[in-house]
Design an enzyme around this catalytic site. Structure first.
Site, PDB file in Angstrom:
ATOM      1  N   SER A  99       0.825  -1.195   0.000  1.00  0.00           N
ATOM      2  CA  SER A  99       0.000   0.000   0.000  1.00  0.00           C
ATOM      3  C   SER A  99       0.871   1.261   0.000  1.00  0.00           C
ATOM      4  O   SER A  99       1.693   1.427  -0.893  1.00  0.00           O
ATOM      5  CB  SER A  99      -0.938  -0.062   1.211  1.00  0.00           C
ATOM      6  OG  SER A  99      -2.022   0.798   1.085  1.00  0.00           O
ATOM      7  N   ASP A 149      -8.961  -3.616  -6.086  1.00  0.00           N
ATOM      8  CA  ASP A 149      -8.413  -3.073  -4.845  1.00  0.00           C
ATOM      9  C   ASP A 149      -9.165  -1.787  -4.490  1.00  0.00           C
ATOM     10  O   ASP A 149      -9.277  -0.881  -5.309  1.00  0.00           O
ATOM     11  CB  ASP A 149      -6.922  -2.784  -5.035  1.00  0.00           C
ATOM     12  CG  ASP A 149      -6.210  -2.489  -3.730  1.00  0.00           C
ATOM     13  OD1 ASP A 149      -6.705  -1.654  -2.948  1.00  0.00           O
ATOM     14  OD2 ASP A 149      -5.141  -3.083  -3.493  1.00  0.00           O
ATOM     15  N   HIS A 198      -7.521  -5.499  -0.599  1.00  0.00           N
ATOM     16  CA  HIS A 198      -6.390  -4.580  -0.673  1.00  0.00           C
ATOM     17  C   HIS A 198      -5.086  -5.351  -0.530  1.00  0.00           C
ATOM     18  O   HIS A 198      -4.848  -5.998   0.485  1.00  0.00           O
ATOM     19  CB  HIS A 198      -6.524  -3.542   0.436  1.00  0.00           C
ATOM     20  CG  HIS A 198      -5.484  -2.476   0.415  1.00  0.00           C
ATOM     21  ND1 HIS A 198      -4.951  -1.972  -0.759  1.00  0.00           N
ATOM     22  CD2 HIS A 198      -4.865  -1.811   1.425  1.00  0.00           C
ATOM     23  CE1 HIS A 198      -4.070  -1.035  -0.464  1.00  0.00           C
ATOM     24  NE2 HIS A 198      -3.995  -0.931   0.849  1.00  0.00           N
TER      25      HIS A 198
END
Length: 519
Positions: free
Chosen positions: A233, A460, A488
């Site tokens: 991320s 996502d 995610h």
């Protein structure tokens, strides 16, 4: 919702980070032999030495100690608070590691970061990565984490007390008139003023560039000539920034759930809003196929309309929760978005929505609390404080004032009919930040870096797939690995195809072929 661009690994991994806690034994500080073909580069390829002004930091020795979690050691890393003034004040950063378990020749250290910005890498290591990464990877790497400056144990940014944060999270973020707009602006101003008051000296020095430079000091102190790294991320932006600053020191970099560094704050926020809409569409399609779906049994579109109707109702008359806090539209939206990070949370969300629509909001409030990392005693971790501090330094604000936010609402609603209005106004938070932004949107090419593996998930919610496509295209040595799925990030989420490709890259240095797709 709160600060936008809260980018982190899935709720499952984060929840695991708090579970594995017990006593810890010490270990030798002597490094195991390195693979001469991996960590130890050929003489002609070796990175340049540390700058003279930073030699004290690059040459420091870490004093490893037991840290209260079985198998892990902890230490403190010193770095300049301001890299422009290396002889000035220092900042102290929390580091943890678990040694390579063997068998096989040790490759080096593998640094991990779970995202955020603001997520504790030490918690992630000790609760998940250090015990949950594939055994062949843990066998050949020392698994290492450092809490970034301003995060968790590393001189954390502080902004609001628990009661102040409770009030902040309940402010209406879809203002209907001037009075509500003024109240929202005032809440962002109080948040920023609290950060400046409680974290004055550190606040201007928690940018991603500075954290990437800290990572290079840690690489050197650990005895590695090149950095091996898995960033999830926001951690992908941190890893890409490292590659941009130190391309000759790049080892094996996995950037999972990638950000696009070329986008402005406004575009990042709007794209992420579209990502949450995509994720909600997948949830809604699953929900309406079930007879007990709280949003009806029609179409995903009708489910979206039903959710919007509930949000409007909660805005007009907040839902009781069995405690003093009520579930208004802002907390309800946060609770739904929290469940978008991982499809394993969908059953929990269905139950929470069923109860909330029926007039009892405690389950949806619990989801919102998990997102904000609110503790049972009413305190909060510093996740949201660090998140704002890093984001507001890394890019100029999305808006100059509330008039800009109001103008942006239609484009956000186009990106997400369900979440658009609230997320458009949430992007106003950096407008009032007391420290001027030091970063700017730009492409990262990292010319001369070793092969870098970029991973993108097609649905996502927090880091839209096209960001991964863009970053892989920007990086001169980037290779894109695609996971066709929900949630995610992709590594360790159940796809043997994804995990095998990443493990092979980490263990052998060979990225998958260009265009590889997994499901």
């Amino acid at each position: 919702m709160d600060s936008r661009r809260l980018l982190r690994t899935s709720a499952t991994a984060l929840a695991a980070a708090g579970l594995i806690l017990s006593g810890c034994t010490g270990g030798s500080d002597a490094a195991a032999p390195a693979d001469p073909g991996t960590t130890r580069a050929r003489a002609a390829d070796r990175p340049s030495p540390a700058p003279e002004a930073l030699k004290e930091f690059y040459g420091q020795k870490l004093a490893w100690r037991d840290c209260g979690t079985a198998g892990f050691q902890c230490a403190t890393l010193r770095a300049p608070l301001d890299y422009a003034k290396p002889a000035g004040p220092e900042i102290r950063l929390a580091v943890s590691r678990v040694r390579a378990s063997g068998p096989g020749t040790r490759i080096g250290s593998l640094l991990v970061n779970p995202g955020g910005p603001g997520g504790s890498a030490v918690d992630y290591l000790q609760g998940y990565a250090g015990v949950g990464y594939p055994e062949p990877v843990r066998a050949r790497y020392d698994m290492v984490a450092v809490d970034p400056r301003g995060v968790a144990r590393s001189e954390p940014v502080e902004c609001l007390t628990g009661p102040e944060m409770d009030a902040y999270t309940q402010v209406d973020q879809t203002p209907d008139d001037q009075a509500e707009t003024k109240a929202l602006v005032a809440s962002f101003q109080r948040f920023a003023e609290g950060c400046e008051k409680r974290t004055d000296e550190v606040l201007p020095h928690v940018s991603t560039v500075e954290t990437a430079r800290d990572m290079d000091i840690l690489r050197a102190v650990l005895g590695d000539e090149r950095l091996h790294y898995v960033g999830a991320s926001y951690g992908t932006f941190l890893g890409a920034t490292y590659a941009e600053l130190f391309p000759g020191r790049v080892g094996r970099l996995v950037l999972d759930g990638a950000m696009d560094p070329s986008l402005s704050a406004l575009d990042l926020n709007r794209d992420q809003t579209a990502g949450f809409e995509t994720a909600f569409g997948a949830f809604a399609a699953d929900c309406v196929a079930r007879p007990d779906c709280p949003l009806g049994t029609g179409t995903p579109e009708s489910a979206g309309e039903a959710l919007k109707k509930f949000f409007r109702a909660a805005d007009a008359a907040p839902v009781p929760t069995g405690e003093s806090r009520l579930l208004g539209e802002s907390l309800a939206t946060t609770g739904v978005i929290a469940a978008m990070y991982d499809e394993s949370a969908w059953p929990q969300l269905r139950e929470a929505l069923t109860r909330a629509i029926g007039g009892e909001g405690s389950a949806l409030l619990a989801l919102a609390d998990s997102y904000y990392e609110r503790e049972p005693d009413g305190s909060y971790t510093n996740l949201m404080f660090a998140n704002a501090a890093v984001n507001c330094l890394d890019l100029p604000p999305a808006y100059q004032g509330p008039a800009d936010a109001e103008k942006a609402v239609p484009s956000f609603e186009k990106a997400s009919p369900v979440f658009g209005a609230g997320l458009a106004w949430a992007a106003l938070n950096c407008t009032y930040w007391p420290a001027e932004a030091t970063g700017r949107p730009h492409r990262i090419t990292a010319e001369g870096a070793a092969p870098i593996l970029v991973v993108g998930t097609t649905r996502d919610p927090a880091t839209p797939y096209r960001w991964a496509e863009s970053l892989a295209d920007q990086l001169s040595s980037g290779t894109l690995l695609t996971y066709e799925g929900d949630g995610h990030t992709a590594y360790g989420r159940g796809s043997d195809c994804v995990d095998t490709a990443i493990n092979t890259y980490l263990l052998e240095g060979t990225p998958p072929p260009a265009g590889k797709r997994c499901s």
